[in-house]
Design a protein around this motif. Structure first.
Motif, PDB file in Angstrom:
ATOM      1  N   TRP A  56      -2.872   0.023   8.538  1.00  0.00           N
ATOM      2  CA  TRP A  56      -2.634   1.348   9.088  1.00  0.00           C
ATOM      3  C   TRP A  56      -1.223   1.546   9.656  1.00  0.00           C
ATOM      4  O   TRP A  56      -0.564   2.544   9.315  1.00  0.00           O
ATOM      5  N   ARG A  60       1.313   4.272   8.005  1.00  0.00           N
ATOM      6  CA  ARG A  60       1.762   5.402   8.820  1.00  0.00           C
ATOM      7  C   ARG A  60       3.281   5.448   8.921  1.00  0.00           C
ATOM      8  O   ARG A  60       3.880   6.530   8.878  1.00  0.00           O
ATOM      9  N   GLN A 213      -7.264   6.387  11.726  1.00  0.00           N
ATOM     10  CA  GLN A 213      -7.572   5.931  10.380  1.00  0.00           C
ATOM     11  C   GLN A 213      -8.923   6.470   9.914  1.00  0.00           C
ATOM     12  O   GLN A 213      -9.089   6.884   8.768  1.00  0.00           O
TER      13      GLN A 213
END
Length: 228
Positions: A56, A60, A213
């Motif tokens: 994640w 990102r 997420q």
């Protein structure tokens, strides 16, 4: 012949993106193996994915650096990361989201010895339901990777099956996962739209994704329902 692919080096390269090696195996003569880099069928495959929310922060950061996000950002990120890894190690990268569809579910079962949970998601003894396969590396040589000798299916040991009791749509049953019931519940504005899949969250194994997420994946799920 066995190519001198350094598995430890591959693991380190994947780890830099929050990815991990998700097992692998050698194809046999009974398999219909897709081609590797050339026209001949691949000799072996290594699956690539993640456990928990490890990808994640990497995803990102990549997404934040783009001026215009793509329509399918996670798939685009997976390709952008895994294809250079494949090139570095002399493999062909393939993905579960591209045609012609490849049997990733069957490959995963074979590579890691996993079995489906009542939700249909493969159950991992460490990550539970919080994992995914983002791609695979096809090699035209034999790679020394082997499936686990004694895989454990933790669903068979689970007392009470809380995932079945937690589904507000009644979609999780012993017989099968009712995709239509799940989709109908979400389309009607059910609680899982905001909180994420309540049945998945009820599983006692593994560490759930973070809120951001979870919301990202639910948004993608709802977009898929809208496109049906």
């Amino acid at each position: 012949m066995t190519e001198d692919v350094r598995i430890d080096e591959l693991d380190a390269v994947l780890a830099a993106h929050g990815l991990i090696r998700r097992g692998g195996f050698a194809f046999t003569e009974a398999d219909t193996a897709p081609p590797a880099l050339g026209d001949m069928p691949a000799r072996s495959v290594i699956l690539v994915g993640h456990g928990g929310g490890s990808i994640w922060p990497h995803f990102r950061a990549w997404l934040a650096a783009l001026d215009v996000p793509p329509d399918d950002p996670l798939d685009t990120w997976s390709r952008a990361v895994i294809e250079p890894v494949a090139a570095r190690f002399g493999a062909r990268a393939v993905f579960p989201f591209e045609k012609p569809w490849l049997p990733f579910q069957q490959w995963a079962i074979r590579a890691e010895g996993l079995k489906p949970s009542p939700l249909g998601i493969l159950m991992h003894p460490e990550f539970g339901l919080w994992h995914a396969y983002r791609g695979a590396l096809l090699f035209d040589v034999d790679i020394p990777v082997h499936p686990p000798a004694n895989p454990i299916h933790v669903c068979a040991l689970c007392d009470g099956k809380p995932c079945m009791n937690a589904c507000p749509a009644g979609a999780v049953t012993e017989a099968a996962f009712d995709v239509a019931a799940c989709g109908g519940y979400l389309s009607s504005g059910g609680a899982c739209r905001d909180a994420g899949c309540l049945a998945r969250a009820a599983c006692p194994v593994g560490r759930p994704y973070g809120a951001a997420q979870t919301a990202f994946h639910m948004t993608a799920r709802l977009r898929g329902l809208d496109g049906q």
